[in-house]
Design a protein around this motif. Structure first.
Motif, short mmCIF file in Angstrom:
data_model
loop_
_atom_site.label_atom_id
_atom_site.label_comp_id
_atom_site.label_asym_id
_atom_site.label_seq_id
_atom_site.Cartn_x
_atom_site.Cartn_y
_atom_site.Cartn_z
N THR A 112 -30.93 27.60 29.22
CA THR A 112 -29.58 27.92 28.78
C THR A 112 -29.55 27.91 27.26
OG1 THR A 112 -28.83 25.62 28.81
CG2 THR A 112 -28.47 26.93 30.82
N SER A 170 -26.44 27.81 24.08
CA SER A 170 -25.02 27.77 23.71
C SER A 170 -24.86 28.56 22.42
CB SER A 170 -24.55 26.33 23.53
OG SER A 170 -24.58 25.66 24.76
N GLY A 191 -18.76 26.32 26.50
CA GLY A 191 -19.83 25.59 25.84
C GLY A 191 -19.89 24.13 26.24
N TRP A 192 -21.05 23.69 26.67
CA TRP A 192 -21.26 22.33 27.13
C TRP A 192 -21.25 21.40 25.93
CZ3 TRP A 192 -25.61 18.82 27.16
CH2 TRP A 192 -25.45 17.77 28.06
N TRP A 200 -17.26 28.42 21.81
CA TRP A 200 -18.66 28.37 22.23
C TRP A 200 -18.79 28.64 23.73
CZ3 TRP A 200 -22.89 27.52 19.05
CH2 TRP A 200 -22.59 27.16 17.74
N ASN A 201 -19.80 29.39 24.10
CA ASN A 201 -20.17 29.64 25.49
C ASN A 201 -21.58 29.14 25.71
OD1 ASN A 201 -17.86 30.91 26.45
ND2 ASN A 201 -18.60 32.96 25.99
N THR A 202 -21.85 28.68 26.93
CA THR A 202 -23.21 28.36 27.33
C THR A 202 -23.65 29.43 28.33
OG1 THR A 202 -22.94 26.00 26.93
CG2 THR A 202 -24.71 26.66 28.43
#
Length: 119
Positions: free
Chosen positions: A49, A51, A72-73, A80-82
């Motif tokens: 993965t 981010s 996002g984690w 933010w996206n993961t």
């Protein structure tokens, strides 16, 4: 896209660097431009993965249309996206990385942007 290809792509962007800045999480690599992070990745973990920074409106749209893209984690969910790398086409992963890079570069001072050939 493999971890090796992902790393090579991130480092191939102009002015980028790679660091492992978190002593408590030595498996987490960050990619930076101008001293600012544009990607977080645990290169040894599976599934792979990454981010990435994202325009807030695009972030929502991407999450709604791609199950492999989630907020996002441990990051600001608005920006933010993961991305599960194997869950999207390699071309899309490269585009998302470059979009994140471009967002970070846009926030750098003009002199730094000019050195990166990104006015």
């Amino acid at each position: 896209m493999t971890a090796t290809a992902l790393r090579a792509y991130c480092l191939g962007l102009n002015g980028t660097s790679e660091e492992v800045p978190f002593p408590r999480n030595p498996g987490l690599t960050v990619f930076k431009v101008g001293g600012k992070i544009f990607a977080f990745c645990a290169l040894e973990e599976r599934p792979l993965t990454i981010s990435l920074k994202c325009d807030p409106d695009d972030a929502i749209r991407l999450r709604e249309t791609h199950p492999a893209i989630v907020p996002g984690w441990h990051l600001n969910k608005r920006h933010w996206n993961t991305v599960t790398v194997g869950g999207v086409p390699a071309r899309m992963a490269r585009e998302l990385i470059e979009d994140s890079y471009d967002l970070v570069v846009a926030g750098l001072p003009k002199a730094q942007r000019l050195r990166l050939d990104r006015p």
